[in-house]
Design an enzyme around this catalytic site. Structure first.
Site, PDB file in Angstrom:
ATOM      1  N   ASP A  13       1.571  -7.718  34.140  1.00  0.00           N
ATOM      2  CA  ASP A  13       1.108  -6.888  35.249  1.00  0.00           C
ATOM      3  C   ASP A  13       0.661  -5.504  34.769  1.00  0.00           C
ATOM      4  O   ASP A  13       1.222  -4.969  33.815  1.00  0.00           O
ATOM      5  CB  ASP A  13       2.271  -6.755  36.256  1.00  0.00           C
ATOM      6  CG  ASP A  13       1.801  -6.286  37.614  1.00  0.00           C
ATOM      7  OD1 ASP A  13       0.580  -6.196  37.843  1.00  0.00           O
ATOM      8  OD2 ASP A  13       2.664  -5.999  38.462  1.00  0.00           O
ATOM      9  N   HIS A  48      -8.506  -6.152  32.095  1.00  0.00           N
ATOM     10  CA  HIS A  48      -8.128  -7.545  31.802  1.00  0.00           C
ATOM     11  C   HIS A  48      -8.490  -7.900  30.354  1.00  0.00           C
ATOM     12  O   HIS A  48      -7.773  -8.649  29.693  1.00  0.00           O
ATOM     13  CB  HIS A  48      -8.810  -8.511  32.775  1.00  0.00           C
ATOM     14  CG  HIS A  48      -8.338  -8.348  34.195  1.00  0.00           C
ATOM     15  ND1 HIS A  48      -7.002  -8.290  34.531  1.00  0.00           N
ATOM     16  CD2 HIS A  48      -9.005  -8.210  35.368  1.00  0.00           C
ATOM     17  CE1 HIS A  48      -6.877  -8.129  35.841  1.00  0.00           C
ATOM     18  NE2 HIS A  48      -8.082  -8.069  36.361  1.00  0.00           N
ATOM     19  N   LEU A  58       4.550 -23.371  18.471  1.00  0.00           N
ATOM     20  CA  LEU A  58       4.719 -22.753  19.787  1.00  0.00           C
ATOM     21  C   LEU A  58       3.927 -23.484  20.869  1.00  0.00           C
ATOM     22  O   LEU A  58       2.754 -23.793  20.679  1.00  0.00           O
ATOM     23  CB  LEU A  58       4.215 -21.296  19.717  1.00  0.00           C
ATOM     24  CG  LEU A  58       4.198 -20.526  21.042  1.00  0.00           C
ATOM     25  CD1 LEU A  58       5.604 -20.114  21.450  1.00  0.00           C
ATOM     26  CD2 LEU A  58       3.294 -19.312  20.971  1.00  0.00           C
TER      27      LEU A  58
HETATM   28  C1  FPP Z   1      -2.226  -8.450  36.550  1.00  0.00           C
HETATM   29  O1  FPP Z   1      -2.715  -7.148  36.522  1.00  0.00           O
HETATM   30  C2  FPP Z   1      -3.020  -9.327  35.723  1.00  0.00           C
HETATM   31  C3  FPP Z   1      -3.746 -10.392  36.161  1.00  0.00           C
HETATM   32  C4  FPP Z   1      -3.830 -10.809  37.567  1.00  0.00           C
HETATM   33  C5  FPP Z   1      -4.557 -11.190  35.238  1.00  0.00           C
HETATM   34  C6  FPP Z   1      -4.011 -11.402  33.863  1.00  0.00           C
HETATM   35  C7  FPP Z   1      -5.134 -11.706  33.001  1.00  0.00           C
HETATM   36  C8  FPP Z   1      -5.243 -11.399  31.706  1.00  0.00           C
HETATM   37  C9  FPP Z   1      -4.184 -10.783  30.878  1.00  0.00           C
HETATM   38  C10 FPP Z   1      -6.570 -11.670  31.097  1.00  0.00           C
HETATM   39  C11 FPP Z   1      -6.579 -12.657  30.049  1.00  0.00           C
HETATM   40  C12 FPP Z   1      -6.031 -13.963  30.429  1.00  0.00           C
HETATM   41  C13 FPP Z   1      -6.436 -15.095  29.871  1.00  0.00           C
HETATM   42  C14 FPP Z   1      -5.669 -16.346  30.110  1.00  0.00           C
HETATM   43  C15 FPP Z   1      -7.594 -15.132  28.965  1.00  0.00           C
HETATM   44  P1  FPP Z   1      -3.279  -6.496  37.851  1.00  0.00           P
HETATM   45  O2  FPP Z   1      -4.758  -6.657  37.840  1.00  0.00           O
HETATM   46  O3  FPP Z   1      -2.574  -7.063  39.028  1.00  0.00           O
HETATM   47  O4  FPP Z   1      -2.901  -5.002  37.628  1.00  0.00           O
HETATM   48  P2  FPP Z   1      -2.587  -3.900  38.724  1.00  0.00           P
HETATM   49  O5  FPP Z   1      -1.345  -4.349  39.439  1.00  0.00           O
HETATM   50  O6  FPP Z   1      -2.371  -2.676  37.896  1.00  0.00           O
HETATM   51  O7  FPP Z   1      -3.800  -3.804  39.602  1.00  0.00           O
END
Ligand code: FPP
Length: 242
Positions: free
Chosen positions: A18, A35, A129
């Site tokens: 997150d 991301h 893994l």
């Molecule tokens: C949460 O941060 C994150 C996500 C919803 C997406 C996670 C995705 C990645 C780490 C990208 C790469 C993944 C793959 C599988 C290639 P948020 O956007 O909710 O953050 P915020 O709460 O600060 O808005």
């Protein structure tokens, strides 16, 4: 690096990655750039999990609720998935990593789906893994799926209601025998200072230890990861006993 006890290494670690959006906001860059940085952080944690001898790593990459985000952000995340699997596939194979998906990803964009299928196929025989990517995943949704299949089997006379136990329900989950078979995670980490489960591994996390890190996910380093594991190792796990 943090002193870790080998004998107390968790077998399965699950992570709610997150804070990508807040990281991007802080830097004044688009959310998708957050991301992208998150993907790089994830890559390092996959490598480090393998080095630590962890057997299963599950990451929450996209939830059943994430479709509510803007088209731009959703397609950006799926493009990153393609980047990740294409760019790092050879390395995953060399490192003996086996990639699995938790969730029904049949409706994700075609190129992402194909890239993912190739990765799953090409890493299927790897014995190192197991890297589970939770994609279009929702814990309530997976419990509903399991219950539906149990009901169908009962209706067909293949199963007596009295015989339904934990094992029957667990089998129908994405972590069950027929999918990405994984033991329950001993440790669930969530970054960015938020302390919620957000529909992640509700069944499997029944006895998990939770460790919360204040780091935003793109800033989450292998050092911080080791600190979370050390915190887990310092806990006294009793599973409801004394
Ligand atoms: C949460 O941060 C994150 C996500 C919803 C997406 C996670 C995705 C990645 C780490 C990208 C790469 C993944 C793959 C599988 C290639 P948020 O956007 O909710 O953050 P915020 O709460 O600060 O808005």
């Amino acid at each position: 690096m943090t002193e870790l006890i080998k004998e107390l290494m968790p077998q399965h670690v699950a992570i709610i990655m997150d804070g990508n959006g807040r990281w991007a906001k802080k830097k004044g860059v688009p959310r998708v750039a957050g991301h992208r940085a998150g993907m790089e952080a994830m890559k390092k944690i996959v490598d480090h999990s393998d080095k630590l001898g962890i057997k299963y790593l599950t990451v929450y990459a996209f939830s059943t609720e994430n479709w509510k985000r803007s088209m731009e952000e959703v397609s950006g995340i799926f493009k990153l998935l393609v980047t990740f699997v294409n760019r790092d596939l050879r390395e995953l194979i060399e490192n003996n990593v086996c990639v699995k998906v938790l969730g029904d990803y049949s409706m994700i964009p075609k190129d992402s789906k194909e890239a993912l299928e190739k990765t799953i196929h090409d890493t299927a025989d790897n014995t190192g893994l197991q890297f589970n990517i939770a994609l279009n995943y929702g814990a309530r949704d997976e419990i509903i799926r399991s219950v539906k299949s149990i009901a169908a089997r009962a209706k067909a006379g293949e199963l007596e209601p009295e015989d339904i136990d934990e094992e029957t329900i667990a089998r129908g989950l994405w972590t069950g025998e027929e999918h990405a078979f994984s033991p329950d995670p001993e440790l669930i980490i969530r970054t960015s200072g938020e302390e919620r489960l957000s529909n992640f591994l509700l069944w499997q996390g029944a006895y998990s230890e939770f460790v919360f890190s204040d780091e935003l996910w793109p800033d989450f380093t292998p050092e911080e990861y080791e600190k979370c594991i050390a915190e887990y190792q310092s806990r006294d796990r009793r599973f409801g006993g004394r």
